[in-house]
Motif scaffolding. Structure first.
Motif, PDB file in Angstrom:
ATOM      1  N   ARG A 106      37.611   0.536  14.686  1.00  0.00           N
ATOM      2  CA  ARG A 106      39.328   0.609  14.752  1.00  0.00           C
ATOM      3  C   ARG A 106      39.547  -0.437  15.628  1.00  0.00           C
ATOM      4  NH1 ARG A 106      40.988   5.575  16.140  1.00  0.00           N
ATOM      5  NH2 ARG A 106      39.701   6.369  14.343  1.00  0.00           N
TER       6      ARG A 106
ATOM      7  N   GLY B 100      39.423  -3.964  14.721  1.00  0.00           N
ATOM      8  CA  GLY B 100      40.026  -4.407  13.386  1.00  0.00           C
ATOM      9  C   GLY B 100      38.993  -4.148  12.246  1.00  0.00           C
ATOM     10  N   LEU B 101      37.984  -3.598  12.201  1.00  0.00           N
ATOM     11  CA  LEU B 101      37.150  -3.361  11.180  1.00  0.00           C
ATOM     12  C   LEU B 101      37.241  -2.187  10.491  1.00  0.00           C
ATOM     13  CD1 LEU B 101      34.085  -4.838  13.061  1.00  0.00           C
ATOM     14  CD2 LEU B 101      35.756  -6.066  11.755  1.00  0.00           C
ATOM     15  N   SER B 102      36.840  -2.088   9.144  1.00  0.00           N
ATOM     16  CA  SER B 102      36.914  -0.774   8.387  1.00  0.00           C
ATOM     17  C   SER B 102      35.396  -0.447   8.310  1.00  0.00           C
ATOM     18  CB  SER B 102      37.382  -1.083   7.127  1.00  0.00           C
ATOM     19  OG  SER B 102      38.871  -1.203   7.222  1.00  0.00           O
TER      20      SER B 102
END
Lengths: 352, 352
Positions: free
Chosen positions: A103, A106-108
């Motif tokens: 998070r 900025g990644l899932s």
């Protein structure tokens, strides 16, 4: 899913200890007798390449140790997280740690389960190559040779958390001090006065289980106590094994007065076995778990357990895999986080 | 990540009950004063569009009820699974169900946490639009109006599992028969002879909690027993609330002889409160949980609980979202799976 071709034909700096990369993408194409875009399609995991062509190209990529250059821009904003099996609150602590770091970056997180196999299937590796995550974290599982080659050729870094097997010195991994934890658990029981201390192990192919058992043995031996093989039962880290092996151990005429259950779920199974036999914890039987899952605090009596910092381990694994992807030299590629004994109410001196 | 533009400029069949779609992608571009590829970039979640342009385009897409045509080929092999919070074994049961269906369909699961907010953040919706999953499953959370519009314009279907709020009749959702479960739990206690039955609720904004409490009330009222507001404590579905509110309830001079804890974690907190006050379960206090997590079988005494088929609910949600993506008319867009009371050892007749 397939991005516009950001064809990377340049060679990379060879990794330390590997032979220098010799071929460009164009050269591999020439050698395979295909066009450069076809090689690129293979690298991108596109489906529109004939299987025979594809395996020829994969073979050459592997033989030449081809590595795609760092291609930040073409990566998907994803981290792959692969579990050996999605069971118990254990997995959830790990997911939470990876989520925290993802998070922030900025990644899932893409979650997969290797469904009991210790290496995920071939299809999985193809899917990963096609979706191009920033990195892959493998929990209690590993990669086979061809899967490693596939990820390496795409410059997709990977980290093993708590390796099940022996991942090799060049595989970045995060673990916990399992041996120290086994030692601390057993010493605690010895200090309370126990001399007949049983253990219920995990699967022998899992290094974390071996390390905990070795710590248990070391504690007994350094205290001058005998190691009785009859008191070491083989489990599999599930509740049911703790119950079943617990019944066996506790029905022995010379039953142990304390058992190190090697994980919390087995400790809970052992609780059930003790209840069934009318043995009180800790008056008749002391129990120590491992992991310190939230449930350890909630059961009656609250369980003494070796805390494994699972969330922190997962965070460390996620940070390490992102560092590797940025081609930053990490401080270390094998990290063990400290375990610590948490004493609650399931341990007491042995019955007089 | 961004696929080659499979520009979809045709209108779709309007959904029942919606106004017919009036604009093509080209018309929206004209109206916004931009090129069609720019509108396409916005639809694909590309970063290289000026924020002002982007919001103008989004506004027009919404105003016209634009919907991308089904574009199977351009979808990523992913399903998005969003949790309100990743806590307790509860989440794991759900993950496992979605994984089961995803694996069968050759899809991977992307996991996100809305981190305590009941609707995930705006960035999240942009990320989803950019990665183009086959569908989105929201657990105990919902979408705001603009997020719904964003997913709808991209033809990304979504399903809410166990809606936290009131998702509206046109939002496909999967739940459990919470009211029936609350009724069954309380009737079981009444049949054992209890007349002073407390409850520890979940957050009042969660419909599943309201439904369980209403079932509890209905059981008391239909049995001719009074509903005493002093015996209904407000919790939040976490262990700590069960403990804290349990202490309050059990310290009352007219303490209840039985408590319906509304979920298993609160029941475990209540166990701890009872232990602390020297009350035995079930001799002095009967306890019923809800969910029937694996831990319910493992605690001492094993917990009587209302089983919620979480894995099956998650499987149903995943199948529903895939059906919606194939534009197959699902049998129903609001499904409640049955709960069932599992009687174990935490309930008994009240003390004489």
């Amino acid at each position: 899913m397939t991005p516009p071709e950001p064809v990377e034909t340049r060679t990379t700096t060879p990794a330390a200890g590997r032979s220098a990369q010799t071929a460009t993408l164009a050269e591999i194409a020439r050698e395979a007798g295909v066009s450069a875009p076809t090689v690129s399609k293979v690298l991108n995991g596109r489906a529109d390449v004939a299987p025979a062509t594809r395996s020829r190209v994969e073979e050459l990529l592997r033989a030449h140790g081809y590595r795609r250059r760092r291609a930040e821009a073409s990566r998907s904003p994803l981290i792959d997280l692969v579990f050996h099996e999605l069971e118990s609150a254990w997995a959830l602590e790990v997911i939470r740690g990876v989520e925290n770091v993802a998070r922030g970056a900025g990644l899932s997180v893409v979650l997969s389960e290797s469904a009991g196999r210790l290496t995920p299937g071939r299809t999985w590796a193809d899917q990963v190559a096609a979706r191009r995550p920033h990195g892959v974290i493998l929990v209690l599982s590993g990669l086979d040779e061809s899967q490693r080659a596939l990820l390496t050729s795409r410059s997709i870094p990977f980290v093993v958390m708590d390796p099940a097997g022996d991942p090799g010195v060049d595989v970045p991994s995060i673990g916990a001090t399992n041996w120290q934890g086994g030692l601390a658990a057993t010493r605690h029981l010895i200090e309370l006065g126990h001399t007949r201390i049983g253990a219920i192990t995990g699967p022998s192919r899992m290094m974390c289980s071996r390390a905990r058992v070795d710590g248990y043995r070391a504690a007994l031996e350094t205290a001058g106590l005998p190691v009785d093989p009859a008191l070491i039962a083989t489990g599999d880290f599930h509740h049911e094994a703790g119950y079943r092996q617990g019944l066996e151990l506790l029905r022995r005429p010379d039953r142990p007065t304390a058992v190190f259950a090697l994980n919390d779920l087995q400790a809970l199974g052992l609780y059930e076995a003790a209840r069934e036999l009318g043995l009180r914890i800790p008056e008749d039987l002391s129990v120590v778990g491992f992991d310190d899952l939230p449930v350890a605090r909630w059961v009656g009596p609250p369980l003494t357990s070796v805390r494994q910092p699972l969330t922190e381990m997962a965070e460390a694994a996620a940070r390490l895999v992102l560092d590797l992807g940025r081609e930053e030299a990490p401080v270390a590629t094998r990290v063990e986080l400290a375990t610590s004994l948490v004493v609650r109410s399931s341990t007491a001196p042995p019955p007089a």
